[in-house]
Write an enzyme that holds these catalytic residues in place. Structure first.
Site, PDB file in Angstrom:
ATOM      1  N   LYS A  35       0.842  -1.202   0.000  1.00 59.77           N
ATOM      2  CA  LYS A  35       0.000   0.000   0.000  1.00 59.77           C
ATOM      3  C   LYS A  35       0.883   1.260   0.000  1.00 59.77           C
ATOM      4  CE  LYS A  35      -0.169  -0.456   5.009  1.00 59.77           C
ATOM      5  NZ  LYS A  35      -0.945  -0.907   6.151  1.00 59.77           N
ATOM      6  N   ARG A 132     -10.130   0.606  15.667  1.00 59.24           N
ATOM      7  CA  ARG A 132     -10.316   1.508  14.524  1.00 59.24           C
ATOM      8  C   ARG A 132     -11.441   0.948  13.665  1.00 59.24           C
ATOM      9  NH1 ARG A 132      -4.462   1.830  11.600  1.00 59.24           N
ATOM     10  NH2 ARG A 132      -5.128  -0.314  11.224  1.00 59.24           N
ATOM     11  N   TYR A 251      16.657  29.926   8.724  1.00 55.17           N
ATOM     12  CA  TYR A 251      15.458  30.666   9.139  1.00 55.17           C
ATOM     13  C   TYR A 251      15.338  30.738  10.647  1.00 55.17           C
ATOM     14  CZ  TYR A 251      13.638  30.577   4.372  1.00 55.17           C
ATOM     15  OH  TYR A 251      13.458  30.765   3.039  1.00 55.17           O
ATOM     16  N   MET A 299      12.626  24.659   2.568  1.00 55.68           N
ATOM     17  CA  MET A 299      11.878  23.900   1.568  1.00 55.68           C
ATOM     18  C   MET A 299      12.812  23.126   0.630  1.00 55.68           C
ATOM     19  SD  MET A 299       9.092  25.253  -1.201  1.00 55.68           S
ATOM     20  CE  MET A 299       7.942  25.879   0.003  1.00 55.68           C
TER      21      MET A 299
HETATM   22  C1  PLP Z   1      -0.154  -1.906   6.738  1.00 54.86           C
HETATM   23  C2  PLP Z   1      -0.708  -3.134   7.289  1.00 54.86           C
HETATM   24  C3  PLP Z   1       0.116  -4.239   7.526  1.00 54.86           C
HETATM   25  C4  PLP Z   1       1.624  -4.176   7.402  1.00 54.86           C
HETATM   26  O1  PLP Z   1       2.124  -3.509   8.541  1.00 54.86           O
HETATM   27  P1  PLP Z   1       3.685  -3.302   8.826  1.00 54.86           P
HETATM   28  O2  PLP Z   1       3.712  -2.690  10.171  1.00 54.86           O
HETATM   29  O3  PLP Z   1       4.178  -2.372   7.785  1.00 54.86           O
HETATM   30  O4  PLP Z   1       4.324  -4.624   8.756  1.00 54.86           O
HETATM   31  C5  PLP Z   1      -0.490  -5.401   7.941  1.00 54.86           C
HETATM   32  N1  PLP Z   1      -1.831  -5.475   8.144  1.00 54.86           N
HETATM   33  C6  PLP Z   1      -2.641  -4.420   7.944  1.00 54.86           C
HETATM   34  C7  PLP Z   1      -4.102  -4.551   8.180  1.00 54.86           C
HETATM   35  C8  PLP Z   1      -2.116  -3.214   7.523  1.00 54.86           C
HETATM   36  O5  PLP Z   1      -2.918  -2.163   7.346  1.00 54.86           O
END
Ligand code: PLP
Length: 355
Positions: A35, A132, A251, A299
């Protein structure tokens, strides 16, 4: 000479790390989390490199799965957020994606399931303590009953505190998980990278590592030392000057020279993804020497105290993070985690993939 700032993605290191994850996973199947553009490493090149080494890929949203299929990737793909609307349902059906369901509203989108529309696999998210997303443990039998007709149903949960091996929260989560009375092998999935590295993964069919594949887990544990950083963010010194005692740099004049100092300027800033929250003293590798950041991140530039670095001149190579300087050491100094720094690099920085 072009601006020297660029990212190198070491696909060999990615494959090596997948091998380490595979050994830790033992007989469990590997689902690689790709992702968020493979945590900023490039969705397609990383997924292609991982394809022969993992059983499936995980993305957050359908749009990411579409990109994978358009690139010709045939592996099973799980959509972790599940469908948001009817358009997503069509994508899931058409591309034969595996989908998470985390709520009754989402389940209602997916139903009714017919032979034609059944996703190859539906992953039911159970809320064991992250709070969540997910169904309450007591509702699981009803949800599974509604999924009658789906060829494969997997029950999943997610660690909220896997980084801490002694965590009370983890113990509670595993307790609730065990009380679900699931089969210990088929149709179950719990652990992310932290769960794997800390050996917390309960007996399961699937593990879902992400960050460890990119070589940047933010905890020590089994296999941790074998992982290799995949992203290297590099640049070169663009200017060097001497600053008198008491003068300030950058800055707001945040950094003040305690002695006659040499300051190197590097052409990377928050416009590239280097964190503006980095404090004075954040390590920057100049040539072979770790030198402290001096002054606020701009920046397009940072300034570094190179008074004690004897081989620094215009053109000296710089590593912001990567092979030598772990991204988590920079993240700590910016009050964040490696995940965030890797994921939010901007498109201004050219990326090169090394096979
Ligand atoms: C992103 C995610 C993972 C992977 O997590 P890492 O901490 O990067 O290993 C696994 N399960 C779910 C549901 C996630 O959203």
């Amino acid at each position: 000479m072009p601006r020297p700032s660029a990212i190198t993605i070491d696909l060999e290191a990615l494959k090596h790390n997948a091998g380490v994850a595979g050994r830790l996973a033992d007989s469990k199947k590997l689902m690689a989390a790709v992702k968020a553009d493979a945590y900023g490493h490039g969705l397609i090149p990383c997924s292609k490199a991982l394809e022969p080494l993992v059983h499936s890929l995980a993305v957050a949203v359908c749009e990411e799965a579409v990109l994978l299929r358009e690139a010709g990737i045939q592996l099973p793909i799980l959509v972790l957020d599940g469908p948001f609307d009817r358009v997503d349902i069509e994508v899931i059906n058409e591309l034969k994606l595996m989908s998470v369901v985390h709520s009754q509203q989402q389940l209602d989108l997916l139903l009714p399931i017919t032979d034609k529309t059944a996703p190859p696999s539906v992953w039911v998210k159970v809320d064991t303590g992250m709070h969540r997303l997910g169904f309450q443990p007591k509702d699981l039998p009803d949800v599974i009953a509604q999924l009658n007709g789906v060829p494969d149903v997997v029950v999943m949960s997610h660690f909220a505190d896997g980084e801490d091996p002694g965590s009370e929260l983890t113990r509670r989560q595993l307790d609730r998980w065990n009380r679900l009375g699931l089969p210990i092998q088929d149709g179950t999935s719990f652990a992310n990278s932290a769960g794997l590295i800390n050996g917390l993964a309960p007996a399961c069919e699937w593990v879902r590592p992400g960050i460890m594949l990119y070589g940047a887990p933010h905890q020590n544990g089994q296999g941790h030392e074998l992982l290799r950083p995949v992203m290297s963010f590099r640049s070169a010194v663009m200017a060097v000057r001497t600053v008198e005692t008491g003068e300030t740099v950058g800055y707001g004049g945040r950094w003040q020279a305690p002695r006659v100092s040499r300051i190197a300027t590097i052409p990377v800033g928050y416009g590239d993804g280097y964190p503006r929250s980095a404090k004075d003293g954040t390590p920057v590798l100049i040539g072979q020497t770790l030198c402290p950041l001096a002054g606020r991140v701009s920046m397009d530039m940072i300034t570094v105290d190179v008074t004690d670095c004897h081989d620094c001149e215009v053109g000296t190579p710089v590593e912001l993070w990567g092979q030598t300087l772990p991204v988590n050491r920079v993240a700590e100094q910016a009050d964040t985690i490696g995940y965030e720094l890797l994921t939010r690099m901007t498109s201004r920085v050219p990326r090169h993939w090394r096979p």
